[in-house]
Design a protein around this motif. Structure first.
Motif, PDB file in Angstrom:
ATOM      1  N   GLU A   1       4.111   5.997  -5.351  1.00  0.00           N
ATOM      2  CA  GLU A   1       4.151   6.167  -6.780  1.00  0.00           C
ATOM      3  C   GLU A   1       2.983   7.230  -7.284  1.00  0.00           C
ATOM      4  OE1 GLU A   1       3.320   2.283  -8.340  1.00  0.00           O
ATOM      5  OE2 GLU A   1       5.686   1.709  -7.748  1.00  0.00           O
ATOM      6  N   LYS A   2       1.688   7.036  -6.585  1.00  0.00           N
ATOM      7  CA  LYS A   2       0.728   7.745  -6.965  1.00  0.00           C
ATOM      8  C   LYS A   2       1.112   9.352  -6.526  1.00  0.00           C
ATOM      9  CE  LYS A   2      -4.339   8.460  -6.219  1.00  0.00           C
ATOM     10  NZ  LYS A   2      -4.368   9.657  -5.572  1.00  0.00           N
ATOM     11  N   ASP A   3       1.775   9.530  -5.337  1.00  0.00           N
ATOM     12  CA  ASP A   3       2.001  10.978  -4.863  1.00  0.00           C
ATOM     13  C   ASP A   3       3.072  11.390  -5.791  1.00  0.00           C
ATOM     14  OD1 ASP A   3       0.255  10.632  -2.809  1.00  0.00           O
ATOM     15  OD2 ASP A   3       1.713  10.245  -1.350  1.00  0.00           O
ATOM     16  N   THR A   4       3.839  10.705  -6.284  1.00  0.00           N
ATOM     17  CA  THR A   4       5.041  11.200  -7.150  1.00  0.00           C
ATOM     18  C   THR A   4       4.627  11.550  -8.752  1.00  0.00           C
ATOM     19  OG1 THR A   4       6.885   9.620  -6.070  1.00  0.00           O
ATOM     20  CG2 THR A   4       7.449  10.770  -8.319  1.00  0.00           C
ATOM     21  N   ALA A   5       3.529  10.832  -9.127  1.00  0.00           N
ATOM     22  CA  ALA A   5       2.864  11.174 -10.405  1.00  0.00           C
ATOM     23  C   ALA A   5       1.953  12.369 -10.154  1.00  0.00           C
ATOM     24  CB  ALA A   5       2.166   9.996 -10.830  1.00  0.00           C
ATOM     25  N   ASP A   6       1.422  12.608  -9.103  1.00  0.00           N
ATOM     26  CA  ASP A   6       0.467  13.904  -8.769  1.00  0.00           C
ATOM     27  C   ASP A   6       1.570  15.029  -8.709  1.00  0.00           C
ATOM     28  OD1 ASP A   6      -1.514  12.128  -8.892  1.00  0.00           O
ATOM     29  OD2 ASP A   6      -2.034  12.225  -6.621  1.00  0.00           O
ATOM     30  N   LYS A   7       2.592  14.908  -8.093  1.00  0.00           N
ATOM     31  CA  LYS A   7       3.599  16.201  -7.962  1.00  0.00           C
ATOM     32  C   LYS A   7       4.004  16.642  -9.241  1.00  0.00           C
ATOM     33  CE  LYS A   7       5.798  15.750  -3.358  1.00  0.00           C
ATOM     34  NZ  LYS A   7       7.063  15.448  -2.663  1.00  0.00           N
TER      35      LYS A   7
ATOM     36  N   GLU B   1       0.906  -1.152   0.065  1.00  0.00           N
ATOM     37  CA  GLU B   1      -0.216  -0.105   0.033  1.00  0.00           C
ATOM     38  C   GLU B   1       1.074   1.429   0.072  1.00  0.00           C
ATOM     39  OE1 GLU B   1      -0.515  -2.339   2.723  1.00  0.00           O
ATOM     40  OE2 GLU B   1      -1.851  -3.378   1.617  1.00  0.00           O
TER      41      GLU B   1
ATOM     42  N   GLN C   1       3.761   1.717  -1.023  1.00  0.00           N
ATOM     43  CA  GLN C   1       4.718   1.528  -2.327  1.00  0.00           C
ATOM     44  C   GLN C   1       3.493   2.331  -3.610  1.00  0.00           C
ATOM     45  OE1 GLN C   1       5.906  -2.260  -3.815  1.00  0.00           O
ATOM     46  NE2 GLN C   1       7.272  -2.638  -1.981  1.00  0.00           N
ATOM     47  N   ALA C   2       2.400   1.884  -3.422  1.00  0.00           N
ATOM     48  CA  ALA C   2       1.609   2.508  -4.366  1.00  0.00           C
ATOM     49  C   ALA C   2       1.134   3.785  -4.091  1.00  0.00           C
ATOM     50  CB  ALA C   2      -0.102   1.468  -4.498  1.00  0.00           C
ATOM     51  N   LYS C   3       1.059   4.155  -2.628  1.00  0.00           N
ATOM     52  CA  LYS C   3       0.980   5.611  -2.561  1.00  0.00           C
ATOM     53  C   LYS C   3       2.187   6.437  -2.966  1.00  0.00           C
ATOM     54  CE  LYS C   3      -0.553   8.459   1.353  1.00  0.00           C
ATOM     55  NZ  LYS C   3      -0.153   8.821   2.692  1.00  0.00           N
TER      56      LYS C   3
ATOM     57  N   LYS D   1       1.229  18.307 -11.325  1.00  0.00           N
ATOM     58  CA  LYS D   1       1.104  19.566 -10.711  1.00  0.00           C
ATOM     59  C   LYS D   1       1.966  20.435 -11.094  1.00  0.00           C
ATOM     60  CE  LYS D   1      -0.296  21.675  -6.280  1.00  0.00           C
ATOM     61  NZ  LYS D   1      -0.441  21.348  -5.044  1.00  0.00           N
TER      62      LYS D   1
END
Length: 197
Positions: free
Chosen positions: A76-82, A70, A72-74, A85
């Motif tokens: 990766e998602k946060d990095t993509a969102d950053k 969980e 790891q997935a979070k 943005k």
């Protein structure tokens, strides 16, 4: 008198720190910036040994081995969102810059006296003080940075030099290199007569 033993110390050499050319952090901290993928590309091209140390499959597996699935997935998602943005912010800044206009106003002071006001240069990263000094030297006249009626900074040059300033901006001379000539407008403003209409 007693002789004291003097010890010679070798001077300590400063540590050379490598900084990322994309985010300006050291490479081991690029993951905390907003453009990790571009940082990785730069590091892979410029310093392959450091790229292997921080971002090779073995290095990533050793880092991720301590995280749960969980987490790891979070991550990766946060990095993509950053990254998304940061790209949106850069695009919005570019659109705003291209939509901005520089207005050159020729204003009548007295019957035969004029001043030229230049407004909107700050949107194109022109330092107003330097531009004011440049114009004063170029036209051998007084120039200053003042606030206009809307409370925004503008350069006021004494004399009717609107067309000359337009030529300087169009040629990209001096401090006006970053101002596109398509975004420049010349406006003539006459002094209102002080009578009852």
């Amino acid at each position: 008198m007693s002789k004291k033993a003097t010890t010679q110390y070798e001077p300590v050499q400063p540590i050379q720190v490598l900084y990322c050319q994309v985010c300006s952090f050291p490479p081991e901290y690029c993951e905390f910036g907003s453009s990790l993928s571009r940082c990785k590309e730069w590091l892979k091209e410029s310093h392959p040994a450091l790229y292997d140390k921080y971002y090779s499959d073995e290095a990533l597996q050793s880092k991720l081995g301590t995280l749960s699935l969980e987490a790891q997935a979070k991550l990766e998602k946060d990095t993509a969102d950053k990254e998304a943005k940061a790209e949106k912010k850069a695009d919005a800044a570019l659109k705003k810059k291209m939509a901005s206009q520089v207005s050159i106003k020729r204003m009548e002071r007295n019957k035969r006296k004029f001043v030229t006001a230049i407004h909107g240069l700050e949107a194109f990263d022109v330092e107003l003080k330097k531009a004011s000094k440049f114009l004063a030297q170029k036209f051998a006249t007084g120039a200053s940075v003042t606030k206009n009626a809307q409370g925004q900074d503008e350069i006021v040059v004494q004399g009717d030099v609107a067309e000359d300033v337009l030529e300087l901006i169009e040629s990209g001379t001096g401090v006006f290199k970053s101002v596109p000539s398509a975004n420049v407008v010349v406006v003539e403003e006459k002094k209102k007569k002080g009578g009852v209409s």
